[in-house]
Design an enzyme around this catalytic site. Sequence first.
Site, PDB file in Angstrom:
ATOM      1  N   GLY B  86     -18.878  65.759 -40.140  1.00 11.79           N
ATOM      2  CA  GLY B  86     -17.595  65.489 -40.759  1.00 11.79           C
ATOM      3  C   GLY B  86     -17.676  64.306 -41.708  1.00 11.79           C
ATOM      4  O   GLY B  86     -18.690  64.073 -42.339  1.00 11.79           O
ATOM      5  N   LEU B  87     -16.578  63.541 -41.757  1.00 12.29           N
ATOM      6  CA  LEU B  87     -16.468  62.395 -42.645  1.00 12.29           C
ATOM      7  C   LEU B  87     -16.752  62.770 -44.089  1.00 12.29           C
ATOM      8  O   LEU B  87     -17.444  62.071 -44.809  1.00 12.29           O
ATOM      9  CB  LEU B  87     -17.410  61.272 -42.204  1.00 12.29           C
ATOM     10  CG  LEU B  87     -17.038  60.586 -40.892  1.00 12.29           C
ATOM     11  CD1 LEU B  87     -18.084  59.546 -40.537  1.00 12.29           C
ATOM     12  CD2 LEU B  87     -15.680  59.929 -40.983  1.00 12.29           C
ATOM     13  N   CYS B  88     -16.274  63.934 -44.471  1.00  8.68           N
ATOM     14  CA  CYS B  88     -16.412  64.280 -45.884  1.00  8.68           C
ATOM     15  C   CYS B  88     -15.073  64.798 -46.404  1.00  8.68           C
ATOM     16  O   CYS B  88     -14.998  65.825 -47.057  1.00  8.68           O
ATOM     17  CB  CYS B  88     -17.531  65.277 -46.116  1.00  8.68           C
ATOM     18  SG  CYS B  88     -17.556  66.637 -44.969  1.00  8.68           S
ATOM     19  N   GLY B  89     -14.026  64.081 -46.052  1.00 10.08           N
ATOM     20  CA  GLY B  89     -12.708  64.414 -46.589  1.00 10.08           C
ATOM     21  C   GLY B  89     -12.218  65.748 -46.073  1.00 10.08           C
ATOM     22  O   GLY B  89     -12.519  66.153 -44.960  1.00 10.08           O
TER      23      GLY B  89
END
Lengths: 138, 293
Positions: B86-89
Amino acid sequence: MAQIHLEVVTPTGPVISDDVDIVTAPGVGGEFGVLANHAPFLSTIKTGTLSFKQDKQTKYLMVSGGFSEVSNNQITFLVESAEYGNDIDVDRAMLAKERAEKRLAQAQSQSEKLNRVRAEAALQRALARIRAAELARQ
Amino acid sequence: MPGLKDVKDKIEGVSKTSQITKAMNMVASAKLRGAQEKMESFRPYSEKFAEAMKDLSGGMKDSNLPLMEVREVKSVEIVVVTSDRGLCGSFNAHIITTVTKLMWQYESEGKKVSFVTVGNKAKQGLKKTGKIRASYGDIMGTFQMFNAREISQGVIANFVSGKSDQVDLVYGKFHSVAVQKPEVEELLPIKPVEKEGGAEQSKAGVSGAYLYEPEPDEIMEVLLPLYVNVEVYHAMIEVGASEHAARMTAMDNATNACKDIIADLTQLYNKARQSAITGELMDIVGGAEALKG
């Protein structure tokens, strides 16, 4: 001597794009050679050794499955992988061969058909690598 | 008014977060470069492949190859490709939303839907539908062709056995560093590519003049699975590049947000400090006044 343009393309990029004298490739129906001005031709390629002659020198490539297309005095190979014989690590290929043989021996039962097919493919690749490396050394 | 120490701790915390997001941004941009190179080096292969397919499939319209068989669509399989992490908007969320909408649409048409998920996020996002047939995770970073082969073999087997009559491919297409959009493609059955100028020309054109070894049908039998393979691999590469681009943007935004918060907190800190000093001065002045009295 008239030349033919050889291109070998893999998913990780083109391996060679050059004019050569003759190309010999491992077709599914047997090995075939292509000279300049060959008629349009399409064939599937199995894992094996591809060789071509350039400036009186023969060079060897290990190729694994794909197909080739001849048209307009150009031969294009679309293969999953291609390596120059000189670049092949023979020791590694030998290890891979042994590994594949072992797996093949283990996966003889019918239920393990997929594993067997995989091991066979791996073995073919290893053998082709070893052969290409040996040919390149000569 | 919060205590001085609380504010100071908070500023420190936020600035540490911003260090992390900044580092992640740089890592993502380095990885994006690698992924873009992979895309570039794959392009000649896929272009040549498409060309050959075009030449061949033009003359293949009435053949009965299993991968080109058009059946009445009762069940649809959707291959969903997302990133592993994750951590990609909203990159993965967009893909999942697109897939969910697609699922509703198919189901309202009375078709059964099953999923093949590629990448951990697709699995997580679609788990609650209970329709995942197969999932592949932790393979997005490697970009290996054999990963794609494994996936496509499973999909092909399912299609050929008649368990699915249509296969769609959904992935995050890389348009540019700033734009990545979910893309829906029909994977199976493979449609013969129509040539410009119609069938007549194709017969007189290249495909008619070729020598084949073995027969065209046999070549197609090898080529078509390879084509599926190439498409899946292509989707994986696109998602790889998109993921890093999306993460870069997301982390850049996060770093900026951190900066804003730090600015606000610093102001709050200064105000608190100022009012504490003023308070102390008042005390001193008040004490002195009292002594005078």
